[in-house]
Write a protein that holds these residues in place. Structure first.
Motif, PDB file in Angstrom:
ATOM      1  N   TRP A  85       0.859  -1.050  -0.031  1.00 44.25           N
ATOM      2  CA  TRP A  85       0.188  -0.142   0.171  1.00 44.25           C
ATOM      3  C   TRP A  85       0.966   1.328  -0.029  1.00 44.25           C
ATOM      4  O   TRP A  85       0.296   2.107  -0.503  1.00 44.25           O
ATOM      5  CB  TRP A  85      -0.968  -0.054   1.260  1.00 44.25           C
ATOM      6  CG  TRP A  85      -0.586   0.502   2.491  1.00 44.25           C
ATOM      7  CD1 TRP A  85       0.002  -0.530   3.570  1.00 44.25           C
ATOM      8  CD2 TRP A  85      -0.205   1.534   3.027  1.00 44.25           C
ATOM      9  NE1 TRP A  85       0.604  -0.053   4.640  1.00 44.25           N
ATOM     10  CE2 TRP A  85       0.160   1.343   4.393  1.00 44.25           C
ATOM     11  CE3 TRP A  85      -0.624   2.938   2.497  1.00 44.25           C
ATOM     12  CZ2 TRP A  85       0.664   2.401   5.283  1.00 44.25           C
ATOM     13  CZ3 TRP A  85      -0.121   4.067   3.680  1.00 44.25           C
ATOM     14  CH2 TRP A  85       0.472   3.912   4.807  1.00 44.25           C
ATOM     15  N   ALA A 124      -9.478  -0.237  -2.933  1.00 48.75           N
ATOM     16  CA  ALA A 124      -8.366  -0.868  -2.174  1.00 48.75           C
ATOM     17  C   ALA A 124      -9.010  -0.970  -0.687  1.00 48.75           C
ATOM     18  O   ALA A 124      -9.887  -0.353  -0.200  1.00 48.75           O
ATOM     19  CB  ALA A 124      -7.385   0.037  -2.236  1.00 48.75           C
ATOM     20  N   ASP A 126      -7.005  -0.258   2.199  1.00 47.37           N
ATOM     21  CA  ASP A 126      -6.666   0.844   2.764  1.00 47.37           C
ATOM     22  C   ASP A 126      -7.152   2.089   2.471  1.00 47.37           C
ATOM     23  O   ASP A 126      -7.273   2.712   1.278  1.00 47.37           O
ATOM     24  CB  ASP A 126      -5.037   0.991   2.212  1.00 47.37           C
ATOM     25  CG  ASP A 126      -4.334   2.019   3.556  1.00 47.37           C
ATOM     26  OD1 ASP A 126      -3.943   1.604   4.551  1.00 47.37           O
ATOM     27  OD2 ASP A 126      -4.341   3.129   2.960  1.00 47.37           O
ATOM     28  N   ILE A 129      -5.396   4.885   0.408  1.00 47.89           N
ATOM     29  CA  ILE A 129      -5.070   4.675  -1.162  1.00 47.89           C
ATOM     30  C   ILE A 129      -6.399   5.314  -1.441  1.00 47.89           C
ATOM     31  O   ILE A 129      -6.364   6.000  -2.576  1.00 47.89           O
ATOM     32  CB  ILE A 129      -5.019   3.231  -1.428  1.00 47.89           C
ATOM     33  CG1 ILE A 129      -3.812   2.642  -0.653  1.00 47.89           C
ATOM     34  CG2 ILE A 129      -5.210   3.047  -2.825  1.00 47.89           C
ATOM     35  CD1 ILE A 129      -2.429   3.331  -1.282  1.00 47.89           C
TER      36      ILE A 129
END
Length: 158
Positions: A85, A124, A126, A129
């Motif tokens: 990430w 994603a 995360d 992100i």
């Protein structure tokens, strides 16, 4: 002229110096893993600054626009396709500042070729992100380089 160095030498080495500096900035973007966390958000001041400098210096390379696009596409695609990430985040930061400083032809090329990669990162795991991907997409949509139906279609696929 630097004292004792002919002007032609200065001109020849200036381009090499810029190339090396851009390569070092790309290494920093790919290798740096330092983040500060403020609340729920990750802040990467070193990467943010490196991405800004990368975008500014890239405009001064003395290469053809098609070569510029190919380099940007390859480099940012490599960063965005990483499974790490922090590296994806670096690619998004670089994309964010490239699109913010690009002329219209480069912006269109970047949008056409990287738009789907950036949109796919909205899914994603995360949240950092997703946040930077949304910033890049918002800028591209506001410049009419990425159409909302394309974003919606990509989101439906994700």
């Amino acid at each position: 002229m630097i004292h004792g160095i002919p002007r032609t030498f200065e001109d020849e080495t200036a381009g090499n110096w810029l190339d090396f500096l851009i390569a070092d900035i790309l290494l920093l973007l790919g290798l740096d893993r330092f983040y500060d966390f403020v609340g729920d958000a990750a802040i990467a001041p070193v990467k943010e600054t490196a991405a800004q400098v990368f975008a500014l210096l890239f405009k001064h390379l003395t290469i053809a626009p098609t070569a510029q696009f190919q380099i940007i596409n390859r480099l940012i695609s490599t960063l965005l396709s990483s499974q790490v990430w922090q590296i994806q985040h670096s690619g998004l930061l670089a994309a964010k500042y490239i699109v913010a400083s690009a002329d219209s032809s480069l912006l269109k090329s970047v949008s056409n070729n990287l738009g789907d990669s950036v949109v796919s990162l909205l899914a994603a795991e995360d949240e950092d992100i997703r946040a930077v991907a949304a910033e890049v997409i918002a800028f591209l949509v506001s410049c009419d380089e990425l159409h909302l139906d394309r974003v919606e279609n990509a989101l439906n696929e994700v």
